[in-house]
Design a protein around this motif. Structure first.
Motif, mmCIF file in Angstrom:
data_model
loop_
_atom_site.group_PDB
_atom_site.id
_atom_site.type_symbol
_atom_site.label_atom_id
_atom_site.label_comp_id
_atom_site.label_asym_id
_atom_site.label_seq_id
_atom_site.Cartn_x
_atom_site.Cartn_y
_atom_site.Cartn_z
ATOM 1 N N SER A 28 7.073 -9.593 3.321
ATOM 2 C CA SER A 28 6.733 -9.679 4.745
ATOM 3 C C SER A 28 6.751 -8.297 5.383
ATOM 4 C CB SER A 28 7.716 -10.597 5.474
ATOM 5 O OG SER A 28 7.612 -11.914 4.997
ATOM 6 N N PHE A 29 7.725 -7.495 4.997
ATOM 7 C CA PHE A 29 7.803 -6.124 5.510
ATOM 8 C C PHE A 29 6.561 -5.347 5.100
ATOM 9 C CE2 PHE A 29 8.929 -1.656 4.590
ATOM 10 C CZ PHE A 29 9.247 -1.230 5.869
ATOM 11 N N ARG A 30 6.130 -5.554 3.862
ATOM 12 C CA ARG A 30 4.961 -4.837 3.366
ATOM 13 C C ARG A 30 3.691 -5.273 4.094
ATOM 14 N NH1 ARG A 30 4.908 -0.321 -0.147
ATOM 15 N NH2 ARG A 30 2.703 0.151 -0.310
ATOM 16 N N ILE A 31 3.518 -6.570 4.280
ATOM 17 C CA ILE A 31 2.292 -7.086 4.883
ATOM 18 C C ILE A 31 2.257 -6.834 6.392
ATOM 19 C CG2 ILE A 31 0.976 -9.181 5.402
ATOM 20 C CD1 ILE A 31 1.924 -10.298 2.715
ATOM 21 N N ALA A 212 -5.310 -6.484 1.222
ATOM 22 C CA ALA A 212 -5.456 -6.431 -0.240
ATOM 23 C C ALA A 212 -5.143 -5.030 -0.764
ATOM 24 C CB ALA A 212 -6.877 -6.842 -0.632
ATOM 25 N N GLU A 213 -5.670 -4.009 -0.091
ATOM 26 C CA GLU A 213 -5.415 -2.622 -0.514
ATOM 27 C C GLU A 213 -3.928 -2.303 -0.426
ATOM 28 O OE1 GLU A 213 -6.842 1.981 0.499
ATOM 29 O OE2 GLU A 213 -7.421 0.327 1.823
ATOM 30 N N TYR A 218 1.144 -1.660 -3.486
ATOM 31 C CA TYR A 218 2.553 -2.049 -3.596
ATOM 32 C C TYR A 218 2.887 -2.584 -4.995
ATOM 33 C CZ TYR A 218 6.753 -4.920 -2.804
ATOM 34 O OH TYR A 218 7.992 -5.486 -2.886
ATOM 35 N N TYR A 219 2.079 -3.496 -5.495
ATOM 36 C CA TYR A 219 2.390 -4.150 -6.758
ATOM 37 C C TYR A 219 1.960 -3.380 -8.008
ATOM 38 C CZ TYR A 219 3.835 -8.478 -4.451
ATOM 39 O OH TYR A 219 4.515 -9.416 -3.703
ATOM 40 N N PHE A 220 0.875 -2.593 -7.898
ATOM 41 C CA PHE A 220 0.318 -1.999 -9.110
ATOM 42 C C PHE A 220 0.323 -0.474 -9.154
ATOM 43 C CE2 PHE A 220 -1.868 -6.109 -8.480
ATOM 44 C CZ PHE A 220 -1.460 -6.750 -9.646
ATOM 45 N N ILE A 221 0.566 0.181 -8.012
ATOM 46 C CA ILE A 221 0.451 1.642 -8.018
ATOM 47 C C ILE A 221 1.743 2.347 -7.620
ATOM 48 C CG2 ILE A 221 -0.866 3.633 -7.177
ATOM 49 C CD1 ILE A 221 -3.202 1.730 -6.630
#
Length: 313
Positions: A28-31, A212-213, A218-221
């Motif tokens: 939630s913090f990320r989004i 999405a970016e 966050y998840y892959f980079i």
């Protein structure tokens, strides 16, 4: 509607600086906080680019530079204690802060010089300006990723330089691209030519791309690292600007007052957060609520003061 958007954007900036939801939910913090809230500053730059068209056309560049320059100088003086006495005394650090701006004041420093760059390139075609916007923002993003991924970890000095925010979040690689987008929108009057349905579709699409970016990074980079720049800024910020005109409401609102509140909230809120941190320990939702409340009162007082002293807002 545009001034309402600007006030909401100022509140988003406060939410980001209060690290809203940080201790409750990482996703939630990320989004929300590192996602939705962070579109505020790109939106502000886009809005300024939109209105710079009239500044250039009416030969009021000198007046605009004076206003932004004085505003920057005044607020750097207001925050003088925070960027000198509260930091380790370092002449180089102080000089860099003076040039690039303390904390949130980097926006004014980047706006000032970014506006000058756009003024020099104002006669270029819309295609060239848009291409330049993408090129410079992409360069800033590349520098950001190289730094955050510590590609040059074996060279500490270079690695530290690449992770210095003003290297990629500056007048050329951040402000100029977004100012250009706003400028092109006004020059082409595209905000008056699109249907509400099309704008809604484009707004939803650009918003989805932005989220999405953010999540891909966050998840892959980069993992938990908070980024300052996203390519989708160049889609979402202009669409928010266009939407503010397309979905305008005929409400009896004081446009000038709302605009003053958006500026005042942006400029004063870090001062409020510093004071709260000095005396209290609050969770992020409470901190956000208290900051908005106190900053709202302080903004009202600043608006009254500005009527007498000018240039504060």
């Amino acid at each position: 509607m545009l001034d309402i958007f600007k006030v909401i954007a100022a509140l988003f900036v406060i939410g980001a600086h209060c690290h809203f939801l940080y201790e409750y939910s990482e996703v939630s913090f990320r989004i929300i906080t590192n996602g939705i809230f962070r579109i505020a500053v790109p939106f502000f730059f886009c809005v300024n680019g939109f209105f710079l068209y009239a500044v250039f056309k009416n030969n009021r560049m000198q007046t605009w530079l004076k206003r932004v320059g004085i505003l920057y100088a005044i607020w750097m003086l207001i925050y003088f204690y925070f960027w000198t006495y509260l930091q380790d005394f370092n002449v180089l650090k102080m000089m860099l802060t003076l040039v690039f701006g303390f904390n949130h004041l980097w926006y004014l420093a980047a706006l000032l010089v970014g506006g000058l760059v756009l003024y020099q390139l104002r006669k270029m075609s819309n295609k060239v300006l848009i291409a330049a916007a993408f090129l410079f923002l992409l360069l800033g993003i590349a520098i950001q990723y190289v730094g955050q991924l510590h590609v040059f970890s074996q060279q500490p000095t270079l690695d530290k330089l690449l992770n210095y925010p003003p290297l990629h979040r500056n007048f050329l690689l951040f402000a100029f691209p977004l100012l250009s987008m706003g400028y092109v929108i006004r020059r082409t009057n595209v905000h008056t030519k699109l249907s509400k349905k099309l704008v809604a579709i484009l707004l939803i699409t650009s918003f989805t791309l932005f989220i999405a970016e953010n999540l891909i990074a966050y998840y892959f980079i980069t993992g938990k690292v908070i980024l300052n720049t996203y390519l989708s800024y160049l889609f979402l910020a202009p669409m928010l600007l266009i939407a503010a005109f397309v979905f305008k409401k005929n409400a009896n609102l004081n446009s000038k007052l709302l605009a003053s509140y958006s500026i005042a909230l942006y400029l004063i809120h870090p001062f409020i957060i510093f004071l709260i941190y000095r005396f209290f320990t609050l969770d992020s939702p409470t901190l956000l609520f208290v900051t908005i409340l106190v900053a709202g009162i302080a903004s009202y007082l600043l608006i009254l003061l500005n009527k007498k002293l000018k240039y504060i807002l």
